[in-house]
Scaffold this active site. Structure first.
Site, mmCIF file in Angstrom:
data_model
loop_
_atom_site.group_PDB
_atom_site.id
_atom_site.type_symbol
_atom_site.label_atom_id
_atom_site.label_comp_id
_atom_site.label_asym_id
_atom_site.label_seq_id
_atom_site.Cartn_x
_atom_site.Cartn_y
_atom_site.Cartn_z
ATOM 1 N N CYS A 1 0.746 -1.374 -0.101
ATOM 2 C CA CYS A 1 -0.743 0.329 0.441
ATOM 3 C C CYS A 1 0.557 1.719 -0.106
ATOM 4 O O CYS A 1 2.233 1.064 0.186
ATOM 5 C CB CYS A 1 -1.034 -0.224 1.309
ATOM 6 N N CYS B 1 3.356 1.720 2.692
ATOM 7 C CA CYS B 1 4.716 0.737 2.254
ATOM 8 C C CYS B 1 5.393 2.103 1.622
ATOM 9 O O CYS B 1 7.191 1.990 1.813
ATOM 10 C CB CYS B 1 4.549 -0.238 1.562
ATOM 11 N N ASP C 1 7.746 27.730 -31.918
ATOM 12 C CA ASP C 1 8.862 28.266 -32.451
ATOM 13 C C ASP C 1 9.019 27.935 -34.776
ATOM 14 O O ASP C 1 7.418 27.479 -34.941
ATOM 15 C CB ASP C 1 9.697 27.104 -32.486
#
Length: 770
Positions: free
Chosen positions: A40, A43, A451
């Protein structure tokens, strides 16, 4: 991964929290570790907290891909990181080859099989009360036949407890071990362990004393549902990463090289830059290179997302892992290993998956305190029911249901799984997400700065006209008299431009080479982004400083242009062509007029951006006349054109728009765009551009088509919508279900099923991005 020598072999790498101090004497290097045992988001927090205690490193742990991405000094031995992770109760493996990445836990399938094998019979026995008397009689006779004293109370329930023991104790042992190791920083395993052991222990007590109900089947069912949920979750996460797995699988293992006119099959690891290798029809190109013989069509769809095969012939560049459709090709290797286009794309995808989006940090903060809060709620639930006069059975049942129903997994998976799927989906479409934070910015954009060369145009420049004016060099002096001829001037241009990979430089170099003119040696070569290139060219008796660049940039470093030079510049600008001026020692001698084709989808893309409320601007280093011609053709207003822009001009314009309240998207491909890309709120670099631009951008668009911009924005929008849905579900699920469980309205068995479904919903919902 090369060996690290920072820690001696004899140095103890213990599992304590005291780590060797590493003196940082070099730049940080990236490491990727496969982490096993995380269940989870709590952890994740535990592993990150442990890793960040190691001096000199930063770490980001991804729950969805089960990896830890670590930036550490080269002197640090990876064993130190592995030992630190082990001390936190998890297992870490250094991933030296990205092909080692695996998301599917092969142990989960066997664990699921044995859990179901024991759980289904005990549920059937427990739920079918009509069988209990018959089972009691059969077990009583069995004890009597073996001269054993039967235990007191229900023999059927003792059988249920016995069948649940392998599931709760043996199969769930990794869960209990993780809970114990993380006792100071509780995780999802803490809740599961507490819930299952409480139900199992209570069952033994109640059947031994004859007081209360037996919940052994609940304990086993909780564990089985958890294992089933993790198995399905693992499968779903593997599907989520399937696009990355496809990329990883594209790389060739062997290659046919030509050595001494003999074809020889060798491992890819033995291929060197400059080697000539063969690509037969139906084979994948082994690595990036240039075709030296043969013609064919190649399919780049799995690398760049381009749907149409591309014709290639001698001199054409090919990308490693592209598919050769027909024709035998001989290719000279130009990039190998981690320098190839495929390796670069894969590395960017993996790094993006290891980076956390800002929206995820809220979930991480909540997950960090989620388990302790739920544990306190469960304890409070028990005492509240007990205080109200409820039976001990009712009090424990409600407390266990609270422990089991709570699910921080959904919170932990809400963002990373969606990003995992999105990055994989994008990679398949030629869109590489380098910075996950961009998914939140994309929906707020209202201005785009583009550009011209390589972005709005194809970037495949062709020299239309070269105007050489030798008479303009009269002021250089007598020593140059015999050198002021067209071939020598063009040779000096080739000498400078062959040092650069800019599209304009390539066009000029190709034109001069087509005239049969050779280059000469160059010293002191330098490139000024947005201005041009310069160097000292050896012409024999003299070595003039040759400068080639935009008219404005060259004008700052030269005497006034000769009338013929001025007229050549004006004529090119009237035709919408890009101009470069060449000078020797501060005297302009030549004008090169270069043309570029506007991309076929440029106008449609600009119109699509307008419909999304994004105002387009063209900011280019070209002249105002050329810029306005291009702008009118793609649908950009004349007052939204900024011409003759240097890198600092582009940055200033982005900042100017930001001060006016705009959220700015910058799209470019050159070194001169890099600073503006870094300044913008969100940036995209064309994959055909320079490494500097690609390294700066948030998105990299591997296809030449400009419509990739729209696809990238749509992918971001959909991913953010999925993440918000996931987080909304995760929050609402816990807010609604925990009170229901605390009120005693939910049996622990159904709570376990709901908890498994919660995580699975988040993962499968994220798969919709595909």
């Amino acid at each position: 991964m090369k060996n690290r020598q920072g820690v001696k072999e004899s140095e103890s790498v213990s599992s304590t929290k005291s780590y060797p101090v590493v003196a940082v004497t070099s730049a940080l290097e990236p490491f990727t570790f496969q982490i096993e045992g995380m269940t989870c988001s709590s952890c994740v927090a535990t592993v990150e907290r442990t890793l960040k205690k190691i001096p000199g490193i930063s770490a980001s742990v991804n729950f969805a891909s089960e990896t830890a991405h670590v930036m550490a000094p080269a002197e640090l031995n990876p064993k130190v990181v592995i030992a630190a992770v082990k001390s936190a109760g998890y297992k870490a493996t250094l991933v030296s080859d990205t092909n080692q990445l695996a998301l599917h836990n092969r142990h989960s399938a066997s664990a699921l099989f044995f859990a179901v094998f024991f759980t289904i019979p005990l549920i059937v026995i427990s739920m079918t009360s009509a069988w209990h008397s018959q089972i009691d009689q059969w077990l009583g006779k069995l004890f009597k036949n073996f001269n054993l004293v039967p235990p007191q109370h229900s023999l059927t329930m003792w059988l249920v407890i016995a069948l649940s023991a392998p599931v709760v104790i043996v199969i769930a042992w990794p869960i209990h071990r993780s809970a114990v190791r993380n006792i100071l920083h509780p995780t999802m395993d803490t809740l599961i362990s507490l819930g299952s052991l409480s139900a199992f222990g209570w069952s033994i007590y109640s059947n031994a004393t004859g007081e209360g109900d037996v919940y052994a089947e609940v304990a086993a069912t909780v564990i089985s549902f958890v294992i089933l949920g993790r198995y399905l979750e693992s499968r779903a996460k593997r599907q989520a990463s399937s696009a990355l797995a496809t990329l990883l699988a594209l790389g060739s293992k062997v290659v046919t090289v030509i050595r001494d006119d003999v074809e020889e099959i060798i491992p890819m690891d033995h291929l060197d830059v400059g080697d000539h290798f063969v690509v037969k029809p139906g084979e994948r190109v082994a690595t990036d290179g240039v075709v030296i013989s043969g013609t064919s069509t190649v399919d780049n769809s799995l690398i760049t997302g381009e749907s149409r095969p591309i014709d290639v012939a001698t001199g054409a560049s090919v990308i490693g892992a592209s598919l050769n459709r027909n024709g035998r090709l001989v290719v000279r290797a130009t990039r190998i290993g981690s320098d190839t286009e495929l390796a670069r794309i894969t590395a960017m995808v993996i790094n993006a998956q290891g980076t956390k989006a800002p929206i995820q940090r809220l979930a991480d903060r909540i997950s960090a305190v989620f388990v302790p809060i739920v544990t306190l709620i469960a304890i409070g639930t028990f005492f509240a029911w007990d205080y109200s006069g409820a039976t001990l059975t009712k009090s424990i049942t409600a407390a266990i249901a609270v422990l089991v129903i709570a699910c921080p997994c959904a919170l932990g998976l809400a963002t990373p799984v969606a990003l995992l799927v999105a990055s994989g989906r994008g990679a398949r479409r030629g869109i590489v997400i380098r910075e996950p934070r961009v998914i939140e910015v994309a929906r707020k954009l209202n201005a785009v700065v583009l550009d011209k060369t390589g972005t709005l145009t194809n970037g495949q420049m062709t020299l239309i006209r070269a105007t050489v004016v030798p008479s303009a060099g009269a002021m250089l002096g007598g020593v140059y008299k015999d050198l002021l001829i067209e071939p020598t001037v063009l040779s000096s241009a080739l000498s400078i431009e062959s040092q650069s990979d800019h599209p304009i430089a390539t066009a000029i170099a190709a034109f001069v080479q087509s005239r049969g003119i050779k280059p000469t040696t160059v010293s002191d070569f330098a490139v000024t982004p947005g201005a041009g290139s310069a160097g000292r060219v050896n012409l024999g008796l003299v070595s003039p400083v040759v400068l080639i660049g935009s008219p404005i940039a060259v004008a700052h470093a030269t005497t006034p242009f000769a009338p013929e030079i001025e007229e050549a510049i004006k004529q090119a600008e009237r035709e919408g062509l890009t101009t470069s001026v060449l000078s020797w020692d501060g005297v302009a001698l030549a004008v090169f007029a270069i043309g570029d084709q506007i991309k076929r989808d440029a106008k449609a893309t600009i119109a699509a951006l307008r419909r999304r409320g994004i105002d387009p601007w063209l900011v280019t280093g070209d002249s105002l006349e050329v810029a306005r011609v291009v702008a009118s053709q793609v649908g950009i207003a004349a007052d939204h054109v900024v011409a003759a822009a240097l890198p600092e001009t582009k940055v200033a314009h982005v900042k100017k728009l930001q001060k006016k309240g705009y959220r700015v998207l910058m799209i470019g491909d050159g070194v001169n765009d890099a600073a503006a890309l870094a300044t913008a709120d969100l940036s995209m670099a064309m994959g055909t551009g320079t490494d500097t631009a690609i390294a700066t951008a948030d998105f990299v668009l591997m296809r030449r088509q400009l419509r990739s911009v729209i696809e990238a924005l749509d992918l971001s929008k959909k991913t953010l919508r999925i993440i918000k849905t996931n987080l909304g579900w995760a929050f609402l699920y816990n807010i609604i279900c925990i009170p229901i469980a605390a009120m005693g309205q939910l049996q622990p068995m159904y709570a376990a099923g709901a908890m498994a479904f919660s995580s699975l919903f988040v993962v499968t919902n994220s798969l919709r991005i595909r």
